[in-house]
Design a protein around this motif. Structure first.
Motif, PDB file in Angstrom:
ATOM      1  N   ARG A  68       0.840  -1.214   0.000  1.00 49.38           N
ATOM      2  CA  ARG A  68       0.000   0.000   0.000  1.00 49.38           C
ATOM      3  C   ARG A  68       0.865   1.251   0.000  1.00 49.38           C
ATOM      4  NH1 ARG A  68      -1.877   2.081   4.623  1.00 49.38           N
ATOM      5  NH2 ARG A  68      -2.054   0.034   5.612  1.00 49.38           N
ATOM      6  N   THR A 118      -4.685  -5.678   5.453  1.00 52.76           N
ATOM      7  CA  THR A 118      -3.709  -4.609   5.721  1.00 52.76           C
ATOM      8  C   THR A 118      -3.475  -3.742   4.487  1.00 52.76           C
ATOM      9  OG1 THR A 118      -2.677  -6.107   7.293  1.00 52.76           O
ATOM     10  CG2 THR A 118      -1.414  -4.169   6.688  1.00 52.76           C
ATOM     11  N   THR A 163      -7.379   0.088   4.085  1.00 48.39           N
ATOM     12  CA  THR A 163      -7.403   0.775   5.378  1.00 48.39           C
ATOM     13  C   THR A 163      -8.616   1.689   5.507  1.00 48.39           C
ATOM     14  OG1 THR A 163      -6.277   2.440   6.729  1.00 48.39           O
ATOM     15  CG2 THR A 163      -5.800   2.493   4.380  1.00 48.39           C
ATOM     16  N   SER A 188      -8.750   3.661   8.449  1.00 49.34           N
ATOM     17  CA  SER A 188      -8.264   4.791   9.253  1.00 49.34           C
ATOM     18  C   SER A 188      -7.783   5.938   8.368  1.00 49.34           C
ATOM     19  CB  SER A 188      -7.157   4.342  10.206  1.00 49.34           C
ATOM     20  OG  SER A 188      -6.087   3.763   9.500  1.00 49.34           O
ATOM     21  N   GLY A 246      -8.894   2.000  15.592  1.00 55.82           N
ATOM     22  CA  GLY A 246      -7.797   2.379  14.702  1.00 55.82           C
ATOM     23  C   GLY A 246      -7.918   3.817  14.230  1.00 55.82           C
ATOM     24  N   THR A 266      -2.107   1.636  12.460  1.00 55.04           N
ATOM     25  CA  THR A 266      -3.545   1.924  12.305  1.00 55.04           C
ATOM     26  C   THR A 266      -4.064   1.366  10.971  1.00 55.04           C
ATOM     27  OG1 THR A 266      -3.305   4.088  11.234  1.00 55.04           O
ATOM     28  CG2 THR A 266      -3.323   4.059  13.638  1.00 55.04           C
ATOM     29  N   GLY A 267      -3.204   1.400   9.939  1.00 58.52           N
ATOM     30  CA  GLY A 267      -3.590   0.831   8.641  1.00 58.52           C
ATOM     31  C   GLY A 267      -3.792  -0.673   8.735  1.00 58.52           C
ATOM     32  N   GLY A 268      -2.947  -1.332   9.530  1.00 56.15           N
ATOM     33  CA  GLY A 268      -3.062  -2.788   9.712  1.00 56.15           C
ATOM     34  C   GLY A 268      -4.221  -3.159  10.617  1.00 56.15           C
TER      35      GLY A 268
END
Lengths: 131, 126
Positions: free
Chosen positions: A22, A77, A80, A82, B47, B73-75
């Motif tokens: 990513r 993963t 995302t 977030s 997250g 946080t991405g994971g």
């Protein structure tokens, strides 16, 4: 090797590849400087489609370490939420219209591609069963 | 970030991503298969909150630490699982449930990110 240790290791390896993939995609997209498109939106939409496909095709005969490593580790993963939440929360209000196009594109693209991935995966699974 | 910085930060990104994904896996295991929807919501909201905290503290931290924290946080959070869950609901003609899922995760995640940053500002008295 203990079952949980094997699954956990596969998830960790998949997550390392997903996180690096990513970020590498993000760097590549920044160098292309396409308006309104970055690595996060590409990763999220592509990852949603791939997970839809994988969920439909990976059956009970697939080893759990492989299934979890690919889905929970890599694809989980690679995509995302977030980053999307952060964009919405912290993008200055001057860019509100661009932001809403980005958010709507992420969600609509994610749903449509995940749906297409699931349909394609089911077609592959059905053809496998028929043969 | 350019490709040179990417390679310099790669170990930190890899460690953060793997730790986040294993935390997500542990959370799903703890909630159990019957409560997977609650597990998904908890990792996505937590997250996003963590991202808000890291966003607020990042100006004072070295980039190698920031990259690792953001990768965590991405994971921990996941967009693909949310999309597949929405599609599953939509295909079952549960349109309202699919829409609520999107609003709660994306809207709730945004609120949590803001709360995370606000909590840091309160803590440091800014």
């Amino acid at each position: 090797m203990n079952h949980n240790v094997r699954v956990g290791a596969a998830i960790a390896v998949g997550a390392v590849l997903g996180a690096l993939g990513r970020e590498a995609l993000n760097v590549m997209m920044m160098s292309l400087a396409l308006p309104g498109i970055d690595g996060v939106i590409v990763a999220n939409i592509a990852g949603a489609g791939a997970l839809g496909f994988a969920t439909a095709t990976l059956g009970p005969t697939t080893p759990e370490w492989f299934r979890q490593g690919l889905t929970t580790g890599f694809l989980g993963t690679f995509t995302t939420l977030s980053a999307l939440s952060g964009f919405i929360a912290f993008t200055p209000s001057d860019f509100a219209s661009e932001l809403w196009v980005y958010v709507a594109g992420s969600i609509a693209g994610g749903v449509v591609v995940a749906w297409a991935g699931a349909r394609a995966g089911e077609a592959v699974r059905d053809s496998r069963h028929a043969s | 970030m350019n490709f040179v910085e990417f390679w310099l930060l790669a170990p930190s990104i890899a460690l953060g991503g793997a730790t986040g994904a294993l935390t997500r896996w542990g959370t799903f295991r703890a909630w159990g298969e019957s409560r997977a929807a609650a597990a998904l919501l908890s990792v996505n909201l937590a997250g996003s909150f963590a991202l808000g905290v890291f966003y607020a503290v990042s100006p004072g931290l070295p980039s190698v630490v920031v990259a690792g924290l953001v990768a965590f946080t991405g994971g921990l959070t996941t967009f693909s699982t949310l999309m597949v869950a929405c599609v599953r609901d939509a295909r079952a003609r549960k349109w309202g449930r699919a829409a609520i899922l999107l609003v709660v995760h994306v809207g709730g995640g945004t609120v949590c990110a803001l709360l995370g940053a606000y909590a840091v500002m309160l803590a440091i008295g800014a």
